[in-house]
Design an enzyme around this catalytic site. Structure first.
Site, mmCIF file in Angstrom:
data_model
loop_
_atom_site.group_PDB
_atom_site.id
_atom_site.type_symbol
_atom_site.label_atom_id
_atom_site.label_comp_id
_atom_site.label_asym_id
_atom_site.label_seq_id
_atom_site.Cartn_x
_atom_site.Cartn_y
_atom_site.Cartn_z
ATOM 1 N N ALA A 269 -2.195 9.761 -4.009
ATOM 2 C CA ALA A 269 -3.083 10.711 -3.332
ATOM 3 C C ALA A 269 -2.283 11.514 -2.312
ATOM 4 C CB ALA A 269 -4.227 9.969 -2.644
ATOM 5 N N GLY A 297 3.025 3.446 -4.437
ATOM 6 C CA GLY A 297 2.933 4.775 -5.034
ATOM 7 C C GLY A 297 1.513 5.286 -5.157
ATOM 8 N N LYS A 298 0.558 4.634 -4.479
ATOM 9 C CA LYS A 298 -0.845 5.035 -4.588
ATOM 10 C C LYS A 298 -1.201 6.158 -3.612
ATOM 11 C CE LYS A 298 -1.924 0.311 -6.005
ATOM 12 N NZ LYS A 298 -2.526 -0.982 -5.608
ATOM 13 N N ILE A 299 -0.433 6.274 -2.542
ATOM 14 C CA ILE A 299 -0.555 7.381 -1.595
ATOM 15 C C ILE A 299 0.832 7.974 -1.410
ATOM 16 C CG2 ILE A 299 -1.113 8.063 0.776
ATOM 17 C CD1 ILE A 299 -3.127 5.783 0.890
#
Length: 330
Positions: A269, A297-299
């Site tokens: 994101a 690696g999600k944000i």
């Protein structure tokens, strides 16, 4: 003790410094003049502690909007239990958010409140006596059991229509078609249906809706079912098709993780704001700060300027302030 010794101890107690910090002065709101609500919110930036985190969150949410980001709003069911339901409904009604991810309890309570209100109660009560009286407690909010009697009847009528042509449906279809049956301008589901905003509910069975689906399958139609993978595909596609994404996570759990996990597919994101009382020290997802999501690696981590913020506070205190500062400040 000699004078030299005293000088040495003084240096330990009051260490000297020639550094002039290039940061704003700590200063709170000046109440001596004419009161201005938005100036009060702006003053949080230099108030310190969680007030400054709230100011950061307001700035980041404004950036989401200026960047025309696809905004995900995630929330747990206690948000809808409280008066924050009306705040969320406002965001949905005004098309300020693009994707909602929530829990089954949120759907349950939004439906009930279209017909029967929840009531203010107390924290410290005789729980056994409440049970005898048919009153359920959510913190200091009371929910009489007759609300669920009404809900069961309403849902059974809805199930007959919903499953009439297709036996297996998705949670988003459930939320959309159910919202279309509701007549309440403060309903999250109604406003989402009216504005074609998808409501994802990965754990649809985790509340009374699940209980009543069980009884419906047992007593009426054993072939009906809920398909969640189609919705997961659609949620991933929301991120892949977006140029920019921003997350506003009110509470944590399944909704928060579905937002950050599905954003992993697009490289993370672009913006994130968390409101949480979760404790990082237990290693749970609910307590995990945005920095931990960066490691997965999600944000995304933008070096130029902060793109995420965590407000460690109870949501009923700060979420309305975030909405006021980021969405209503002229």
């Amino acid at each position: 003790m000699t004078g030299d010794d005293a000088d040495e101890t003084h240096e330990n107690v009051v260490p000297g410094s020639d550094e002039d910090l290039d940061t704003p002065d700590v200063r709170g709101y000046d109440f001596s003049g004419e009161f201005d609500f938005f100036e009060l919110l702006d003053s949080y930036a230099t108030t310190g502690f969680q007030a400054s985190h709230l100011a950061d969150a307001v700035d980041i949410t404004r950036e989401m909007r200026e960047d025309d980001a696809t905004i995900y709003l995630t929330l747990t069911s206690n948000i809808v239990s409280s008066g924050l339901r009306e705040v969320v409904a406002h965001l949905v009604r005004e098309n300020y958010v693009d994707v909602i991810i929530t829990t089954s309890g949120s759907l349950t309570e939004d439906i009930i409140k279209t017909a029967k209100p929840f009531k203010m109660g107390e924290w410290d009560v005789d729980e056994a006596a409440l049970r005898e009286e048919g009153i359920n407690r959510l913190g200091n909010i009371f929910v009489p059991s007759d609300r669920y009697v009404w809900l069961e009847e309403y849902l059974y009528d809805f199930f007959e229509e919903f499953f009439a042509d297709q036996k297996v449906r998705t949670p988003t279809a459930f939320a959309r078609e159910l919202g279309a049956t509701l007549d309440d301008e403060d309903s999250i589901l109604k406003n989402a249906a009216d504005n074609d905003i998808p409501v994802f509910c990965p754990a649809l069975t985790d509340a009374e809706i699940g209980n009543f689906l069980y009884y419906y399958r047992q007593g009426y139609d054993s072939e009906v079912g809920i398909e969640i993978l189609d919705d997961y595909d659609a949620l991933i596609e929301e991120g892949l098709l977006a140029d920019t994404t921003g997350l506003i996570c009110v509470g944590a759990g399944v909704p928060k993780h579905h937002a950050i996990m599905t954003n992993l597919f697009r490289g993370g994101a672009d913006y994130a704001v968390y409101i949480s009382t979760g404790m990082e020290g237990d290693g749970s997802l609910s307590g995990a700060p945005p920095e931990e999501a960066v490691s997965w690696g999600k944000i995304k981590d933008e070096d130029a300027e902060p793109n995420y913020a965590l407000i460690e506070a109870e949501a009923t205190l700060v979420f309305p302030l975030l909405v006021a500062g980021a969405f209503e400040n002229p």
